[in-house]
Design a protein around this motif. Structure first.
Motif, PDB file in Angstrom:
ATOM      1  N   ARG A  60       0.441  -1.347   0.144  1.00  0.00           N
ATOM      2  CA  ARG A  60      -0.237   0.069  -0.034  1.00  0.00           C
ATOM      3  C   ARG A  60       0.913   1.137   0.153  1.00  0.00           C
ATOM      4  O   ARG A  60       0.979   2.069   0.727  1.00  0.00           O
ATOM      5  CB  ARG A  60      -0.642   0.222   0.865  1.00  0.00           C
ATOM      6  N   ASP A  61       1.745   1.309  -0.987  1.00  0.00           N
ATOM      7  CA  ASP A  61       2.660   2.627  -1.213  1.00  0.00           C
ATOM      8  C   ASP A  61       2.828   2.990  -2.093  1.00  0.00           C
ATOM      9  O   ASP A  61       3.091   4.045  -2.651  1.00  0.00           O
ATOM     10  CB  ASP A  61       4.094   2.020  -1.044  1.00  0.00           C
ATOM     11  N   GLU A  62       1.127   3.300  -2.985  1.00  0.00           N
ATOM     12  CA  GLU A  62       0.412   4.235  -4.044  1.00  0.00           C
ATOM     13  C   GLU A  62       0.700   5.198  -3.371  1.00  0.00           C
ATOM     14  O   GLU A  62       0.204   5.371  -3.041  1.00  0.00           O
ATOM     15  CB  GLU A  62      -0.303   3.886  -4.939  1.00  0.00           C
ATOM     16  N   VAL A  63       0.917   6.221  -4.245  1.00  0.00           N
ATOM     17  CA  VAL A  63      -0.270   7.819  -3.974  1.00  0.00           C
ATOM     18  C   VAL A  63      -1.535   7.806  -5.959  1.00  0.00           C
ATOM     19  O   VAL A  63      -1.040   7.998  -6.597  1.00  0.00           O
ATOM     20  CB  VAL A  63       1.302   8.750  -4.373  1.00  0.00           C
ATOM     21  N   LEU A  64      -1.962   8.369  -5.640  1.00  0.00           N
ATOM     22  CA  LEU A  64      -3.355   8.377  -6.429  1.00  0.00           C
ATOM     23  C   LEU A  64      -3.835   9.876  -6.354  1.00  0.00           C
ATOM     24  O   LEU A  64      -3.796  10.482  -5.399  1.00  0.00           O
ATOM     25  CB  LEU A  64      -4.361   7.588  -5.932  1.00  0.00           C
ATOM     26  N   ALA A  65      -3.998  10.248  -7.328  1.00  0.00           N
ATOM     27  CA  ALA A  65      -4.492  11.077  -7.429  1.00  0.00           C
ATOM     28  C   ALA A  65      -5.424  11.967  -8.616  1.00  0.00           C
ATOM     29  O   ALA A  65      -5.645  10.912  -9.497  1.00  0.00           O
ATOM     30  CB  ALA A  65      -3.519  12.266  -7.497  1.00  0.00           C
ATOM     31  N   GLU A  66      -6.375  12.645  -8.946  1.00  0.00           N
ATOM     32  CA  GLU A  66      -7.653  13.246  -9.719  1.00  0.00           C
ATOM     33  C   GLU A  66      -6.926  14.609  -9.916  1.00  0.00           C
ATOM     34  O   GLU A  66      -7.531  14.853  -8.634  1.00  0.00           O
ATOM     35  CB  GLU A  66      -8.735  12.235  -9.881  1.00  0.00           C
ATOM     36  N   TRP A  67      -8.018  14.584 -11.215  1.00  0.00           N
ATOM     37  CA  TRP A  67      -8.136  16.235 -10.916  1.00  0.00           C
ATOM     38  C   TRP A  67      -9.749  16.431 -11.098  1.00  0.00           C
ATOM     39  O   TRP A  67     -10.042  16.029 -11.814  1.00  0.00           O
ATOM     40  CB  TRP A  67      -8.356  17.033 -12.526  1.00  0.00           C
ATOM     41  N   ILE A  68     -10.120  17.433  -9.928  1.00  0.00           N
ATOM     42  CA  ILE A  68     -11.586  17.517  -9.592  1.00  0.00           C
ATOM     43  C   ILE A  68     -11.874  19.186  -9.915  1.00  0.00           C
ATOM     44  O   ILE A  68     -10.731  20.030  -9.251  1.00  0.00           O
ATOM     45  CB  ILE A  68     -11.507  17.167  -7.930  1.00  0.00           C
ATOM     46  N   PRO A  69     -12.723  19.992 -10.621  1.00  0.00           N
ATOM     47  CA  PRO A  69     -13.466  21.108 -10.471  1.00  0.00           C
ATOM     48  C   PRO A  69     -14.045  21.236  -9.298  1.00  0.00           C
ATOM     49  O   PRO A  69     -14.613  20.547  -8.356  1.00  0.00           O
ATOM     50  CB  PRO A  69     -14.338  21.143 -11.446  1.00  0.00           C
ATOM     51  N   GLN A  70     -13.310  22.528  -8.011  1.00  0.00           N
ATOM     52  CA  GLN A  70     -14.201  22.755  -7.433  1.00  0.00           C
ATOM     53  C   GLN A  70     -13.542  24.486  -7.517  1.00  0.00           C
ATOM     54  O   GLN A  70     -12.984  25.179  -7.719  1.00  0.00           O
ATOM     55  CB  GLN A  70     -12.948  22.283  -6.387  1.00  0.00           C
ATOM     56  N   MET A  71     -15.200  24.878  -6.845  1.00  0.00           N
ATOM     57  CA  MET A  71     -15.215  25.981  -6.653  1.00  0.00           C
ATOM     58  C   MET A  71     -14.585  27.385  -7.780  1.00  0.00           C
ATOM     59  O   MET A  71     -13.902  28.387  -7.125  1.00  0.00           O
ATOM     60  CB  MET A  71     -15.102  26.871  -5.483  1.00  0.00           C
ATOM     61  N   GLY A  72     -14.952  26.439  -9.494  1.00  0.00           N
ATOM     62  CA  GLY A  72     -14.697  27.368 -10.423  1.00  0.00           C
ATOM     63  C   GLY A  72     -12.431  27.169 -10.838  1.00  0.00           C
ATOM     64  O   GLY A  72     -12.564  28.145 -11.639  1.00  0.00           O
ATOM     65  N   GLN A  73     -12.420  26.649  -9.923  1.00  0.00           N
ATOM     66  CA  GLN A  73     -11.343  25.846 -10.707  1.00  0.00           C
ATOM     67  C   GLN A  73     -10.880  24.726 -10.306  1.00  0.00           C
ATOM     68  O   GLN A  73     -11.548  23.703  -9.771  1.00  0.00           O
ATOM     69  CB  GLN A  73      -9.952  26.812  -9.891  1.00  0.00           C
ATOM     70  N   TYR A  74      -9.962  24.003 -11.007  1.00  0.00           N
ATOM     71  CA  TYR A  74      -9.907  22.986 -10.668  1.00  0.00           C
ATOM     72  C   TYR A  74      -8.917  22.440  -9.213  1.00  0.00           C
ATOM     73  O   TYR A  74      -7.667  23.361  -9.261  1.00  0.00           O
ATOM     74  CB  TYR A  74      -8.586  22.474 -11.741  1.00  0.00           C
ATOM     75  N   VAL A  75      -8.453  21.543  -8.767  1.00  0.00           N
ATOM     76  CA  VAL A  75      -7.651  20.962  -8.010  1.00  0.00           C
ATOM     77  C   VAL A  75      -7.142  19.503  -7.823  1.00  0.00           C
ATOM     78  O   VAL A  75      -8.440  18.586  -8.355  1.00  0.00           O
ATOM     79  CB  VAL A  75      -8.129  20.756  -6.495  1.00  0.00           C
ATOM     80  N   LEU A  76      -5.711  18.787  -7.902  1.00  0.00           N
ATOM     81  CA  LEU A  76      -4.536  18.371  -8.490  1.00  0.00           C
ATOM     82  C   LEU A  76      -5.508  17.434  -6.338  1.00  0.00           C
ATOM     83  O   LEU A  76      -4.018  18.564  -5.822  1.00  0.00           O
ATOM     84  CB  LEU A  76      -3.771  17.884  -8.736  1.00  0.00           C
ATOM     85  N   SER A  77      -6.058  16.729  -6.380  1.00  0.00           N
ATOM     86  CA  SER A  77      -6.334  15.912  -5.527  1.00  0.00           C
ATOM     87  C   SER A  77      -6.320  14.993  -4.921  1.00  0.00           C
ATOM     88  O   SER A  77      -6.519  13.634  -6.040  1.00  0.00           O
ATOM     89  CB  SER A  77      -8.087  16.140  -4.715  1.00  0.00           C
TER      90      SER A  77
END
Length: 159
Positions: free
Chosen positions: A57-74
């Motif tokens: 369990r040493d992976e890193v997961l991320a995704e682009w999410i639209p949030q309050m008028g901008q994109y966030v890499l979460s």
């Protein structure tokens, strides 16, 4: 990030994802070989669960999410659940807190063609959620913007 080598990353696009799409919910799965140190990055509409080694369990997961008028890499990093004691969770948290920058650098550098097509994403914030059943390790930390990681990756090597 001084020991991170951009040449030691293998990038896999999971169809129908490409270097150009999707933007919304574009997902990254980053793993690293325990023996060679090589980074592996999968990019797709879904996370690459086949690349994840469940015993580590040493992976890193991320995704682009639209949030309050901008994109966030979460992003998210698994630290612990009820099968981990607090001492081991603390060690994992300390290691992943330090190594998250390397994983993010690999994601950003590995998907640099995408950023050349969507340069406005370069200044989007990056947040990583460290997921733990222990309150002191269950936190969200700001990790700057993709621009910082690209700038660091392309810096000339000074001897």
């Amino acid at each position: 990030m001084s020991n991170w080598d951009p040449m030691r990353i293998t990038v896999l696009y999971l169809p129908p994802a490409t270097e150009f799409r999707p933007v919304d919910r574009r997902k990254y799965t980053w793993t690293q070989s325990k023996t060679t140190g090589e980074s592996f990055l999968s990019i797709g509409y879904d996370y690459d669960f086949n690349a994840i080694q469940v015993e580590y369990r040493d992976e890193v997961l991320a995704e682009w999410i639209p949030q309050m008028g901008q994109y966030v890499l979460s992003g998210k990093i698994f630290i612990s659940d009820e099968s981990f004691d607090e001492k081991y969770a603390k060690i994992r948290f300390m290691i992943f807190q330090r190594e998250a920058r390397q994983a993010l650098a690999a994601m950003i550098y590995g998907d640099r063609t995408f950023f050349s097509n969507y340069p406005w994403l370069l200044d989007s914030p990056i947040y990583i959620h460290f997921q733990s059943n222990y309150h002191e390790f269950n936190k969200i930390i700001y990790y700057e913007t993709p621009r910082q990681y690209l700038n660091e990756a392309i810096q000339p090597i000074v001897l």
